[in-house]
Design a protein around this motif. Structure first.
Motif, PDB file in Angstrom:
ATOM      1  N   VAL A 174      53.802  77.112  68.203  1.00  0.00           N
ATOM      2  CA  VAL A 174      53.083  76.465  69.476  1.00  0.00           C
ATOM      3  C   VAL A 174      53.803  76.876  70.544  1.00  0.00           C
ATOM      4  N   THR A 209      48.469  73.332  73.809  1.00  0.00           N
ATOM      5  CA  THR A 209      48.175  71.826  73.816  1.00  0.00           C
ATOM      6  C   THR A 209      47.261  71.695  72.483  1.00  0.00           C
ATOM      7  N   ILE A 210      47.733  71.113  71.602  1.00  0.00           N
ATOM      8  CA  ILE A 210      46.976  71.003  70.440  1.00  0.00           C
ATOM      9  C   ILE A 210      46.771  69.313  70.017  1.00  0.00           C
ATOM     10  N   ARG A 211      45.631  68.916  70.186  1.00  0.00           N
ATOM     11  CA  ARG A 211      45.101  67.565  69.696  1.00  0.00           C
ATOM     12  C   ARG A 211      44.340  67.529  68.528  1.00  0.00           C
ATOM     13  N   ILE A 214      48.443  68.609  62.301  1.00  0.00           N
ATOM     14  CA  ILE A 214      48.879  70.094  61.896  1.00  0.00           C
ATOM     15  C   ILE A 214      49.474  69.937  60.496  1.00  0.00           C
ATOM     16  N   VAL A 268      57.627  74.162  67.466  1.00  0.00           N
ATOM     17  CA  VAL A 268      56.731  73.423  68.784  1.00  0.00           C
ATOM     18  C   VAL A 268      57.759  73.885  69.955  1.00  0.00           C
ATOM     19  N   ILE A 325      51.745  68.600  71.268  1.00  0.00           N
ATOM     20  CA  ILE A 325      51.025  68.263  70.160  1.00  0.00           C
ATOM     21  C   ILE A 325      50.685  66.795  70.503  1.00  0.00           C
ATOM     22  N   LEU A 357      51.967  65.677  62.444  1.00  0.00           N
ATOM     23  CA  LEU A 357      52.506  66.841  62.119  1.00  0.00           C
ATOM     24  C   LEU A 357      53.119  66.861  60.908  1.00  0.00           C
ATOM     25  N   VAL A 388      55.771  66.048  71.658  1.00  0.00           N
ATOM     26  CA  VAL A 388      55.068  65.868  70.509  1.00  0.00           C
ATOM     27  C   VAL A 388      54.857  64.208  70.567  1.00  0.00           C
TER      28      VAL A 388
END
Length: 167
Positions: free
Chosen positions: A80, A85-87, A90, A97, A101, A105, A118
């Motif tokens: 990452v 940006t991850i919504r 994972i 990272v 996030i 995870l 995170v």
């Protein structure tokens, strides 16, 4: 300076003796990969910073995310990027990272660098959190956090009895 052919090398020149036709192997299985051969490492798929993906991503390979993902990701290795940006959830064997996030995870090896942000639970086998990383959530170690793709929810705090509120 460098040469791919032997023509420029000094020394005696000898011709290789050709192998007789009868001695050559007739086995053609060299074209087929062995069933249990280890997966060859390839370059990761890169999702650039100007890319926004809405939906789930699933691969057996490696992914490097620099953009925005609204959905779950399942991969072998996930990196990452700082601008990412991850919504979503994972799931990966190895997760590094550097960006943000929001979601759960799960990974065998998880590393939060100093620029990581995170917000969510981390289920891992091994974890490394660098100084400066921002983390809000809970951390739980499991021997196999990837098992069956299902992780039990973490236990909620014990409920207070009704007469405790009356006091």
């Amino acid at each position: 300076m460098f040469s791919k052919t032997r023509v420029t090398e000094p020394g005696p020149r000898t011709q290789p003796t050709p192998e007789p036709e009868s001695a050559r192997s007739l086995d053609t299985s060299y074209d087929l990969p062995p069933a249990a051969a280890p997966r060859a490492r390839t370059a990761p798929s890169v999702l650039s910073s100007d890319l926004t993906v809405t939906g789930n991503i699933r691969t057996e390979g490696d992914i490097q995310v620099e953009g925005t993902i609204e959905g779950d990701i399942r991969a072998h290795q996930l990196i990452v990027g700082e601008s990412a940006t991850i919504r979503g959830e994972i799931v990966a064997e190895e997760v590094v990272v550097n960006g943000r996030i929001v979601g759960r995870l799960r990974g065998l090896k998880v590393r939060l660098t100093a620029t990581a942000r995170v917000e969510g639970d981390i289920i891992h086998k091994t974890i490394a959190i660098e100084s400066g990383a921002h983390f809000e959530g809970s951390v739980q170690r499991q021997e196999d956090p990837l098992a069956n793709g299902v992780t039990p929810k973490l236990a909620p705090p014990p409920a207070r009895a009704a007469n405790d509120d009356a006091e």
